[in-house]
Design an enzyme around this catalytic site. Structure first.
Site, PDB file in Angstrom:
ATOM      1  N   SER A 182      46.000  20.628  48.429  1.00  0.00           N
ATOM      2  CA  SER A 182      45.561  20.167  47.076  1.00  0.00           C
ATOM      3  C   SER A 182      44.811  19.184  47.145  1.00  0.00           C
ATOM      4  CB  SER A 182      47.026  20.045  46.313  1.00  0.00           C
ATOM      5  OG  SER A 182      46.640  19.730  44.684  1.00  0.00           O
ATOM      6  N   LYS A 189      43.443  22.725  40.973  1.00  0.00           N
ATOM      7  CA  LYS A 189      44.295  21.993  41.857  1.00  0.00           C
ATOM      8  C   LYS A 189      45.916  21.555  41.067  1.00  0.00           C
ATOM      9  CE  LYS A 189      42.305  22.020  45.940  1.00  0.00           C
ATOM     10  NZ  LYS A 189      42.411  23.072  46.969  1.00  0.00           N
TER      11      LYS A 189
HETATM   12  C1  HXC Z   1      27.138  23.497  38.685  1.00  0.00           C
HETATM   13  C2  HXC Z   1      27.687  25.759  40.226  1.00  0.00           C
HETATM   14  C3  HXC Z   1      27.373  24.785  41.138  1.00  0.00           C
HETATM   15  C4  HXC Z   1      26.732  23.454  41.342  1.00  0.00           C
HETATM   16  C5  HXC Z   1      27.515  27.040  41.779  1.00  0.00           C
HETATM   17  N1  HXC Z   1      27.850  26.744  40.411  1.00  0.00           N
HETATM   18  N2  HXC Z   1      27.582  25.679  42.216  1.00  0.00           N
HETATM   19  N3  HXC Z   1      27.372  24.996  38.893  1.00  0.00           N
HETATM   20  N4  HXC Z   1      26.983  22.934  39.994  1.00  0.00           N
HETATM   21  N5  HXC Z   1      26.797  22.754  42.078  1.00  0.00           N
HETATM   22  C6  HXC Z   1      27.845  27.767  39.561  1.00  0.00           C
HETATM   23  C7  HXC Z   1      26.924  28.827  39.537  1.00  0.00           C
HETATM   24  O1  HXC Z   1      25.720  28.580  38.725  1.00  0.00           O
HETATM   25  C8  HXC Z   1      27.620  30.197  38.874  1.00  0.00           C
HETATM   26  O2  HXC Z   1      27.573  29.850  37.365  1.00  0.00           O
HETATM   27  C9  HXC Z   1      28.954  29.879  39.301  1.00  0.00           C
HETATM   28  O3  HXC Z   1      29.074  28.602  39.682  1.00  0.00           O
HETATM   29  C10 HXC Z   1      29.308  30.706  40.489  1.00  0.00           C
HETATM   30  O4  HXC Z   1      28.351  30.486  41.332  1.00  0.00           O
HETATM   31  P1  HXC Z   1      28.255  31.508  42.736  1.00  0.00           P
HETATM   32  O5  HXC Z   1      27.290  30.875  43.845  1.00  0.00           O
HETATM   33  O6  HXC Z   1      27.844  32.850  42.258  1.00  0.00           O
HETATM   34  O7  HXC Z   1      29.850  31.623  43.238  1.00  0.00           O
HETATM   35  P2  HXC Z   1      30.330  31.937  44.749  1.00  0.00           P
HETATM   36  O8  HXC Z   1      29.196  32.346  45.487  1.00  0.00           O
HETATM   37  O9  HXC Z   1      31.636  32.429  44.574  1.00  0.00           O
HETATM   38  O10 HXC Z   1      30.541  30.450  45.566  1.00  0.00           O
HETATM   39  C11 HXC Z   1      31.466  29.759  45.088  1.00  0.00           C
HETATM   40  C12 HXC Z   1      31.416  28.288  45.246  1.00  0.00           C
HETATM   41  C13 HXC Z   1      30.560  27.962  46.378  1.00  0.00           C
HETATM   42  C14 HXC Z   1      32.424  27.287  44.910  1.00  0.00           C
HETATM   43  C15 HXC Z   1      30.422  27.954  44.006  1.00  0.00           C
HETATM   44  O11 HXC Z   1      30.188  26.439  46.543  1.00  0.00           O
HETATM   45  C16 HXC Z   1      31.527  28.083  47.690  1.00  0.00           C
HETATM   46  O12 HXC Z   1      31.469  29.322  48.049  1.00  0.00           O
HETATM   47  N6  HXC Z   1      32.113  27.229  48.359  1.00  0.00           N
HETATM   48  C17 HXC Z   1      33.031  27.556  49.264  1.00  0.00           C
HETATM   49  C18 HXC Z   1      33.025  26.603  50.282  1.00  0.00           C
HETATM   50  C19 HXC Z   1      33.505  25.448  49.439  1.00  0.00           C
HETATM   51  O13 HXC Z   1      33.285  24.973  48.662  1.00  0.00           O
HETATM   52  N7  HXC Z   1      34.304  24.319  50.505  1.00  0.00           N
HETATM   53  C20 HXC Z   1      34.630  22.991  49.955  1.00  0.00           C
HETATM   54  C21 HXC Z   1      35.979  22.843  50.307  1.00  0.00           C
HETATM   55  S1  HXC Z   1      35.935  21.046  50.335  1.00  0.00           S
HETATM   56  P3  HXC Z   1      26.597  30.845  36.539  1.00  0.00           P
HETATM   57  O14 HXC Z   1      26.964  30.265  34.878  1.00  0.00           O
HETATM   58  O15 HXC Z   1      25.396  30.075  36.960  1.00  0.00           O
HETATM   59  O16 HXC Z   1      26.824  32.142  36.663  1.00  0.00           O
HETATM   60  C22 HXC Z   1      36.930  20.818  49.174  1.00  0.00           C
HETATM   61  C23 HXC Z   1      37.394  19.153  48.846  1.00  0.00           C
HETATM   62  C24 HXC Z   1      38.676  18.985  48.482  1.00  0.00           C
HETATM   63  O17 HXC Z   1      37.705  21.618  48.284  1.00  0.00           O
HETATM   64  C25 HXC Z   1      38.781  17.493  48.398  1.00  0.00           C
HETATM   65  C26 HXC Z   1      39.930  16.894  49.033  1.00  0.00           C
HETATM   66  C27 HXC Z   1      39.758  15.508  48.973  1.00  0.00           C
END
Ligand code: HXC
Length: 315
Positions: free
Chosen positions: A172, A190
């Site tokens: 979380s 979360k």
């Molecule tokens: C605003 C955003 C955005 C951003 C994406 N979107 N990035 N909106 N600001 N920076 C929007 C898109 O425009 C779209 O909306 C919708 O989110 C879905 O985006 P997709 O790229 O199609 O989604 P997807 O390919 O499924 O990617 C999911 C994701 C991506 C979360 C957006 O970042 C990802 O895959 N992340 C995985 C890895 C990750 O995030 N790891 C971090 C873990 S660290 P619209 O309206 O345009 O359709 C963590 C830290 C915890 O969790 C903290 C502990 C202290």
């Protein structure tokens, strides 16, 4: 990439405590989860790590397997935690190839910084789907195996010859405790993850399964810190001032907390949250003003004026 053992595990744990046990971990190639899995495998276990990216997941598994000759670590890529069927197939494959699932970590998460004004409904839903629903899907896929494991490795409060099993863990964050701008989507997700864990603790505890949460704070050299904070020296210094222990955490400290909860030492811990953040979230109310800045004011030796009960002690 070979990682020295002291980087992912303290020396206090007994070798072999997870021998013949299997860990299923979503997001297992990530910077934090890969170290949790590495620690588990180093202490005798085998594992399946699950991820969306096939190459990253398979390479991650190969890398983790190097920590212990003879270990089995399977990378199951191409699995999105938003798809329950894909997750179920991964859990079934893991159980079939490694002999069961004794422990699971729902670690897959999505995150980006965005204010509500720039957060579309789909963006909000995407993170809810990955973090909250994905964690729920993970739990649903592995719970029957965890119940089986808990029945084999009874949680009685005394050491069992076959060790522990039937333990679930969620990852979380503290955003919904302390209040954090640009994280409405993740804080909501979360909060849901936390409640999923608590509900599982209640409903599956009677089967011997435990469900707990590890909530990492800022952990050095992780994707989370790189994505969510500024990493220039000045910003990091300011951010560390809000952490009572004055430093970022190490991935090893999350791995150690994981081993504790999975080991015999954590047998009676159920429905709980272990926040591993150096006390950071507790300082959400600390003063930003120059005169009272945390922790400088406390460390300066200055007395607070107007306190009626007496003189300031040295510490
Ligand atoms: C605003 C955003 C955005 C951003 C994406 N979107 N990035 N909106 N600001 N920076 C929007 C898109 O425009 C779209 O909306 C919708 O989110 C879905 O985006 P997709 O790229 O199609 O989604 P997807 O390919 O499924 O990617 C999911 C994701 C991506 C979360 C957006 O970042 C990802 O895959 N992340 C995985 C890895 C990750 O995030 N790891 C971090 C873990 S660290 P619209 O309206 O345009 O359709 C963590 C830290 C915890 O969790 C903290 C502990 C202290």
């Amino acid at each position: 990439m070979s990682v020295p053992r002291e980087k992912y595990l303290s020396s206090v744990w007994a070798d072999g405590i997870f021998t013949n046990k299997v860990l299923f971990c979503t997001g297992g190639a990530g910077t934090i989860c890969s170290m949790q899995v590495r620690a588990f495998v180093a202490l005798g276990g085998n594992a399946c790590i699950i991820g969306r990216n096939v190459e990253k997941t398979e390479k991650g598994a190969e890398d983790i397997a190097t920590v212990r000759p003879g270990s089995k670590v399977i990378g199951i890529g191409g699995v999105d935690v938003r798809e329950p069927k894909a997750l179920q197939s991964a859990a079934d494959r893991c159980a079939k190839e490694l002999g069961g699932v004794d422990f699971a970590i729902a670690g897959a998460a999505g995150n980006f910084l965005a204010p509500i004004s720039q957060l579309s409904a789909n963006a909000f839903k995407t993170v809810m789907d990955i973090d909250a629903l994905g964690s729920y899907n993970t739990a649903k896929a592995v719970l029957p195996y965890l119940v089986e494991s808990a029945q084999k490795h009874k949680n009685t409060g005394s050491a069992q010859p076959t060790g522990t099993g039937g333990r679930l863990m969620f990852i979380s964050a503290t955003f919904h405790y302390k209040g954090q701008p640009l994280q409405a989507h993740v804080a909501a997700a979360k909060a849901a993850v936390d409640q999923i864990s608590h509900s599982i603790a209640i409903e599956y505890g009677p089967y011997g399964v435990t469900s707990n949460i590890i909530t990492p704070g800022p952990i050095a050299n992780t994707e989370g810190v790189e994505r969510l904070s500024k990493t220039d020296p000045e910003s990091m210094k300011a951010s560390m001032k809000r952490i009572p222990l004055g430093r970022y955490g190490e991935v090893k400290e999350i791995a150690d907390a994981t081993v504790y909860l999975f080991s015999e030492a954590g047998s009676y811990v159920n429905g709980n949250t272990l926040v591993v953040d150096g006390g950071q979230w507790r300082t959400a109310g600390a003063s930003e003003s120059a005169a009272w800045q945390y922790p400088d004011f406390l460390m300066s030796g200055a007395a607070v004026e107007g306190v009626k009960s007496g003189r300031r002690s040295k510490l």
